[in-house]
Design a protein around this motif. Sequence first.
Motif, PDB file in Angstrom:
ATOM      1  N   ILE A  93       0.841  -1.203   0.000  1.00  0.00           N
ATOM      2  CA  ILE A  93       0.000   0.000   0.000  1.00  0.00           C
ATOM      3  C   ILE A  93       0.872   1.247   0.000  1.00  0.00           C
ATOM      4  CG2 ILE A  93      -1.572   1.392   1.406  1.00  0.00           C
ATOM      5  CD1 ILE A  93      -2.948  -1.236   2.195  1.00  0.00           C
ATOM      6  N   LEU A  94       1.863   1.277   0.873  1.00  0.00           N
ATOM      7  CA  LEU A  94       2.737   2.450   0.941  1.00  0.00           C
ATOM      8  C   LEU A  94       3.527   2.643  -0.350  1.00  0.00           C
ATOM      9  CD1 LEU A  94       3.967   2.080   4.618  1.00  0.00           C
ATOM     10  CD2 LEU A  94       2.332   3.744   3.720  1.00  0.00           C
ATOM     11  N   GLN A  95       4.047   1.555  -0.903  1.00  0.00           N
ATOM     12  CA  GLN A  95       4.789   1.669  -2.156  1.00  0.00           C
ATOM     13  C   GLN A  95       3.875   2.068  -3.308  1.00  0.00           C
ATOM     14  OE1 GLN A  95       6.739  -2.162  -2.412  1.00  0.00           O
ATOM     15  NE2 GLN A  95       8.642  -1.310  -1.622  1.00  0.00           N
ATOM     16  N   SER A  96       2.665   1.518  -3.338  1.00  0.00           N
ATOM     17  CA  SER A  96       1.718   1.881  -4.397  1.00  0.00           C
ATOM     18  C   SER A  96       1.367   3.356  -4.329  1.00  0.00           C
ATOM     19  CB  SER A  96       0.438   1.039  -4.281  1.00  0.00           C
ATOM     20  OG  SER A  96       0.711  -0.313  -4.488  1.00  0.00           O
ATOM     21  N   GLU A  97       1.110   3.832  -3.108  1.00  0.00           N
ATOM     22  CA  GLU A  97       0.804   5.247  -2.925  1.00  0.00           C
ATOM     23  C   GLU A  97       1.940   6.107  -3.467  1.00  0.00           C
ATOM     24  OE1 GLU A  97      -1.766   6.922  -1.677  1.00  0.00           O
ATOM     25  OE2 GLU A  97      -2.972   5.265  -0.931  1.00  0.00           O
ATOM     26  N   PHE A  98       3.144   5.765  -3.110  1.00  0.00           N
ATOM     27  CA  PHE A  98       4.288   6.572  -3.528  1.00  0.00           C
ATOM     28  C   PHE A  98       4.486   6.528  -5.033  1.00  0.00           C
ATOM     29  CE2 PHE A  98       8.787   7.089  -4.539  1.00  0.00           C
ATOM     30  CZ  PHE A  98       8.975   8.370  -4.054  1.00  0.00           C
ATOM     31  N   HIS A  99       4.535   5.337  -5.590  1.00  0.00           N
ATOM     32  CA  HIS A  99       4.869   5.194  -7.003  1.00  0.00           C
ATOM     33  C   HIS A  99       3.766   5.626  -7.958  1.00  0.00           C
ATOM     34  CE1 HIS A  99       8.816   3.542  -6.526  1.00  0.00           C
ATOM     35  NE2 HIS A  99       8.364   2.661  -5.669  1.00  0.00           N
ATOM     36  N   VAL A 100       2.515   5.413  -7.592  1.00  0.00           N
ATOM     37  CA  VAL A 100       1.436   5.753  -8.520  1.00  0.00           C
ATOM     38  C   VAL A 100       0.833   7.108  -8.209  1.00  0.00           C
ATOM     39  CG1 VAL A 100      -0.820   5.081  -9.423  1.00  0.00           C
ATOM     40  CG2 VAL A 100       0.917   3.362  -9.027  1.00  0.00           C
ATOM     41  N   TYR A 101       0.308   7.278  -7.026  1.00  0.00           N
ATOM     42  CA  TYR A 101      -0.424   8.508  -6.713  1.00  0.00           C
ATOM     43  C   TYR A 101       0.482   9.728  -6.625  1.00  0.00           C
ATOM     44  CZ  TYR A 101      -4.117   5.230  -5.627  1.00  0.00           C
ATOM     45  OH  TYR A 101      -5.036   4.241  -5.700  1.00  0.00           O
ATOM     46  N   ILE A 102       1.591   9.599  -5.948  1.00  0.00           N
ATOM     47  CA  ILE A 102       2.455  10.762  -5.736  1.00  0.00           C
ATOM     48  C   ILE A 102       3.298  11.065  -6.965  1.00  0.00           C
ATOM     49  CG2 ILE A 102       4.339  11.688  -4.346  1.00  0.00           C
ATOM     50  CD1 ILE A 102       3.133  10.052  -1.986  1.00  0.00           C
ATOM     51  N   THR A 103       3.966  10.070  -7.514  1.00  0.00           N
ATOM     52  CA  THR A 103       4.861  10.343  -8.630  1.00  0.00           C
ATOM     53  C   THR A 103       4.128  10.597  -9.943  1.00  0.00           C
ATOM     54  OG1 THR A 103       5.160   7.995  -9.144  1.00  0.00           O
ATOM     55  CG2 THR A 103       6.735   8.993  -7.625  1.00  0.00           C
TER      56      THR A 103
END
Length: 128
Positions: A93-103
Amino acid sequence: MDLIQGARQCAESDEKHAWVLNHLPNMIASKDVVIAEDSAQARMRDFVNSAEYVDGKTYHYEDRCLHICVSEELHAITRLTSARKIAQVFLDILQSEFHVYITHSFPMPISLQLINGCMMSRDSSTAI
């Protein structure tokens, strides 16, 4: 649904982030229902917005709408029995948030997904 579809498109367009597709649900259908002007909610909005409080201030009633999404079957995180799998879901979840939503400019508060009742995972044989 637009947010999830947008995130899926971003992940599909970048091979480096394709792994995220294993952690985003496949959406089957969605519908937005806007409350009708002749509904009880609309009458409540009109009443509240026209009222004046004792101190002279007014209140702005925010219209609500219903967002319905149908996705593939997901399972509550509470069904996971292994500490390793639970930890992997949190990490994903944390990696998905960072890689998709934020970047990829799809900001979404992480706290929304970290509420226990909202945390879902795919079947362990397919994604985890």
